[in-house]
Design an enzyme around this catalytic site. Structure first.
Site, PDB file in Angstrom:
ATOM      1  N   ASP A   1       0.784  -1.230   0.000  1.00  0.00           N
ATOM      2  CA  ASP A   1       0.000   0.000   0.000  1.00  0.00           C
ATOM      3  C   ASP A   1       0.821   1.288   0.000  1.00  0.00           C
ATOM      4  O   ASP A   1       0.267   2.376  -0.177  1.00  0.00           O
ATOM      5  CB  ASP A   1      -0.992  -0.004   1.181  1.00  0.00           C
ATOM      6  CG  ASP A   1      -0.314  -0.245   2.537  1.00  0.00           C
ATOM      7  OD1 ASP A   1       0.829   0.219   2.738  1.00  0.00           O
ATOM      8  OD2 ASP A   1      -0.937  -0.886   3.396  1.00  0.00           O
TER       9      ASP A   1
ATOM     10  N   HIS B   1       6.539  -7.811  -1.334  1.00  0.00           N
ATOM     11  CA  HIS B   1       5.488  -8.171  -2.295  1.00  0.00           C
ATOM     12  C   HIS B   1       5.184  -7.070  -3.297  1.00  0.00           C
ATOM     13  O   HIS B   1       4.110  -7.062  -3.909  1.00  0.00           O
ATOM     14  CB  HIS B   1       4.227  -8.610  -1.533  1.00  0.00           C
ATOM     15  CG  HIS B   1       4.447  -9.882  -0.749  1.00  0.00           C
ATOM     16  ND1 HIS B   1       3.664 -10.253   0.316  1.00  0.00           N
ATOM     17  CD2 HIS B   1       5.383 -10.860  -0.895  1.00  0.00           C
ATOM     18  CE1 HIS B   1       4.112 -11.413   0.797  1.00  0.00           C
ATOM     19  NE2 HIS B   1       5.148 -11.792   0.088  1.00  0.00           N
TER      20      HIS B   1
ATOM     21  N   CYS C   1      -2.568  -0.153 -21.667  1.00  0.00           N
ATOM     22  CA  CYS C   1      -1.549   0.772 -22.147  1.00  0.00           C
ATOM     23  C   CYS C   1      -2.050   1.439 -23.428  1.00  0.00           C
ATOM     24  O   CYS C   1      -2.991   0.957 -24.066  1.00  0.00           O
ATOM     25  CB  CYS C   1      -0.292  -0.047 -22.438  1.00  0.00           C
ATOM     26  SG  CYS C   1       1.083   0.887 -23.115  1.00  0.00           S
TER      27      CYS C   1
ATOM     28  N   SER D   1       0.344 -12.544  10.023  1.00  0.00           N
ATOM     29  CA  SER D   1      -0.007 -13.904  10.462  1.00  0.00           C
ATOM     30  C   SER D   1       1.177 -14.850  10.310  1.00  0.00           C
ATOM     31  O   SER D   1       1.140 -15.967  10.812  1.00  0.00           O
ATOM     32  CB  SER D   1      -1.203 -14.415   9.648  1.00  0.00           C
ATOM     33  OG  SER D   1      -0.855 -14.490   8.276  1.00  0.00           O
TER      34      SER D   1
HETATM   35  P1  NAD Z   1      -2.652 -11.510   7.188  1.00  0.00           P
HETATM   36  O1  NAD Z   1      -3.955 -10.925   6.807  1.00  0.00           O
HETATM   37  O2  NAD Z   1      -2.399 -12.939   6.891  1.00  0.00           O
HETATM   38  O3  NAD Z   1      -2.453 -11.354   8.763  1.00  0.00           O
HETATM   39  C1  NAD Z   1      -2.658 -10.120   9.410  1.00  0.00           C
HETATM   40  C2  NAD Z   1      -2.370 -10.351  10.889  1.00  0.00           C
HETATM   41  O4  NAD Z   1      -2.369  -9.088  11.543  1.00  0.00           O
HETATM   42  C3  NAD Z   1      -3.413 -11.215  11.585  1.00  0.00           C
HETATM   43  O5  NAD Z   1      -2.730 -12.151  12.400  1.00  0.00           O
HETATM   44  C4  NAD Z   1      -4.201 -10.197  12.434  1.00  0.00           C
HETATM   45  O6  NAD Z   1      -4.687 -10.748  13.641  1.00  0.00           O
HETATM   46  C5  NAD Z   1      -3.171  -9.161  12.712  1.00  0.00           C
HETATM   47  N1  NAD Z   1      -3.682  -7.805  12.905  1.00  0.00           N
HETATM   48  C6  NAD Z   1      -4.718  -7.188  12.277  1.00  0.00           C
HETATM   49  N2  NAD Z   1      -4.827  -5.917  12.685  1.00  0.00           N
HETATM   50  C7  NAD Z   1      -3.838  -5.726  13.604  1.00  0.00           C
HETATM   51  C8  NAD Z   1      -3.430  -4.616  14.393  1.00  0.00           C
HETATM   52  N3  NAD Z   1      -4.070  -3.419  14.334  1.00  0.00           N
HETATM   53  N4  NAD Z   1      -2.368  -4.764  15.233  1.00  0.00           N
HETATM   54  C9  NAD Z   1      -1.724  -5.960  15.332  1.00  0.00           C
HETATM   55  N5  NAD Z   1      -2.080  -7.054  14.606  1.00  0.00           N
HETATM   56  C10 NAD Z   1      -3.114  -6.925  13.752  1.00  0.00           C
HETATM   57  O7  NAD Z   1      -1.538 -10.574   6.596  1.00  0.00           O
HETATM   58  P2  NAD Z   1      -0.044 -10.896   6.149  1.00  0.00           P
HETATM   59  O8  NAD Z   1       0.601 -11.769   7.163  1.00  0.00           O
HETATM   60  O9  NAD Z   1       0.541  -9.603   5.789  1.00  0.00           O
HETATM   61  O10 NAD Z   1      -0.202 -11.765   4.820  1.00  0.00           O
HETATM   62  C11 NAD Z   1      -1.176 -11.429   3.860  1.00  0.00           C
HETATM   63  C12 NAD Z   1      -0.688 -11.089   2.477  1.00  0.00           C
HETATM   64  O11 NAD Z   1      -1.621 -10.187   1.915  1.00  0.00           O
HETATM   65  C13 NAD Z   1       0.595 -10.363   2.410  1.00  0.00           C
HETATM   66  O12 NAD Z   1       1.329 -10.986   1.432  1.00  0.00           O
HETATM   67  C14 NAD Z   1       0.277  -8.936   1.945  1.00  0.00           C
HETATM   68  O13 NAD Z   1       1.073  -8.613   0.818  1.00  0.00           O
HETATM   69  C15 NAD Z   1      -1.113  -8.977   1.455  1.00  0.00           C
HETATM   70  N6  NAD Z   1      -1.985  -7.872   1.933  1.00  0.00           N
HETATM   71  C16 NAD Z   1      -1.536  -6.593   1.933  1.00  0.00           C
HETATM   72  C17 NAD Z   1      -2.341  -5.574   2.410  1.00  0.00           C
HETATM   73  C18 NAD Z   1      -1.803  -4.163   2.415  1.00  0.00           C
HETATM   74  O14 NAD Z   1      -0.930  -3.822   1.605  1.00  0.00           O
HETATM   75  N7  NAD Z   1      -2.269  -3.295   3.321  1.00  0.00           N
HETATM   76  C19 NAD Z   1      -3.632  -5.833   2.848  1.00  0.00           C
HETATM   77  C20 NAD Z   1      -4.089  -7.164   2.806  1.00  0.00           C
HETATM   78  C21 NAD Z   1      -3.236  -8.178   2.350  1.00  0.00           C
HETATM   79 ZN    ZN Z   2       2.258  -0.989 -23.902  1.00  0.00          ZN
END
Ligand code: NAD
Ligand code: ZN
Length: 241
Positions: free
Chosen positions: A107, A122, A151, A192
């Site tokens: 993000d 990622h 494009c 996670s």
């Molecule tokens: P995940 O969704 O698997 O896990 C998120 C973890 O964070 C959970 O264990 C949850 O309990 C915990 N959590 C949620 N809010 C919290 C807070 N305020 N404070 C502390 N803990 C909190 O996410 P992941 O492990 O990043 O893996 C998911 C994949 O999805 C990643 O590869 C990522 O690239 C992608 N993703 C990215 C975004 C983003 O860019 N914001 C959003 C969703 C998914």
């Molecule tokens: Zn192009």
């Protein structure tokens, strides 16, 4: 001593802190995670997010991919602002205590908060390129498109994010391994730790102060010197520089 005080002491005594985070770092900015209770996995779609956000699905169901990507990832991120966690990490870097933020997020909120050395395992939604001619495009080319973004040459745009089935960038991997293996304090938060190989990079940490801050239990809690069950923004907000 309570857990926040212990974290404060760890930070005070460290000079090469690395933060390793995931989607949970951005939930307090209003962006849903995948596996938290309100996460995208708990909603009903025709396919689960892991299927939709895969390389093969991008090729075979390009329109469904962009519908999900646009609604669930791009549009919620357009209006999101960094939270206390992003800002505190940026400040820790500015005062010379933190060497890198390693993130699974796509993000761009760490950079928006002022962090400079952000290792995006990622990729990022902010870079996009034409799959036919390679031309680079900003986020607006995707966020303002209706249907499949294209494009000028007619080629389909691909976000520079690592989809499932795709390899991680080698340069980002080696910088991550280097930062983590030299860290004196490793703070892991809002992830996670179920997405590989990202989670496996934690094994390069050689110190004895692993801190895990998460809303629920993770598979690395056993290895941690300190686990804090709480919201990462609320926790880091209490840290003084
Ligand atoms: P995940 O969704 O698997 O896990 C998120 C973890 O964070 C959970 O264990 C949850 O309990 C915990 N959590 C949620 N809010 C919290 C807070 N305020 N404070 C502390 N803990 C909190 O996410 P992941 O492990 O990043 O893996 C998911 C994949 O999805 C990643 O590869 C990522 O690239 C992608 N993703 C990215 C975004 C983003 O860019 N914001 C959003 C969703 C998914
Ligand atoms: Zn192009």
């Amino acid at each position: 001593m309570d857990k926040i005080q212990t974290l404060q002491q760890y930070i005070d005594e460290s000079q090469r802190i690395v933060f390793f985070g995931g989607a949970g770092v951005s939930t307090e900015s209003g962006i849903k995670d995948f596996r938290g209770v309100d996460g995208l996995y708990h909603q009903k779609y025709k396919y689960n997010p892991e299927t939709i956000l895969s390389h093969s699905f991008f090729l075979s169901h390009t329109d469904d991919f962009f519908e999900f990507y646009q609604d669930k990832i791009v549009q919620p991120t357009l209006h999101a602002k960094p939270n206390a966690a992003h800002y505190k990490l940026a400040q820790l870097e500015q005062v010379g205590k933190l060497t890198a933020v390693v993130t699974q997020n796509i993000d761009g909120l760490h950079q928006l908060a002022g962090s400079r050395n952000v290792l995006e395992l990622h990729g990022t939604i902010h870079r996009n390129y034409c799959t036919k001619c390679g031309q680079q495009y900003p986020l607006e080319a995707v966020s303002q498109a209706e249907g499949i973004p294209r494009c000028q040459c007619g080629g389909i745009l691909k976000p520079d994010v690592v989809l499932y089935e795709e390899p991680l960038d080698e340069t980002v991997i080696s910088k991550t391994v280097q930062a983590i293996s030299q860290a004196d304090l490793l703070i892991v938060g809002g992830t996670s730790l179920t997405v590989y190989p990202a989670a496996s990079f934690l094994d390069f940490y050689q110190g004895n102060r692993l801190v895990v801050i998460n809303l629920n239990v993770t598979s690395y809690d056993d290895k941690a010197a300190l686990t804090i069950n709480g919201k990462i923004g609320e926790v880091l907000d209490q840290i003084k520089l």
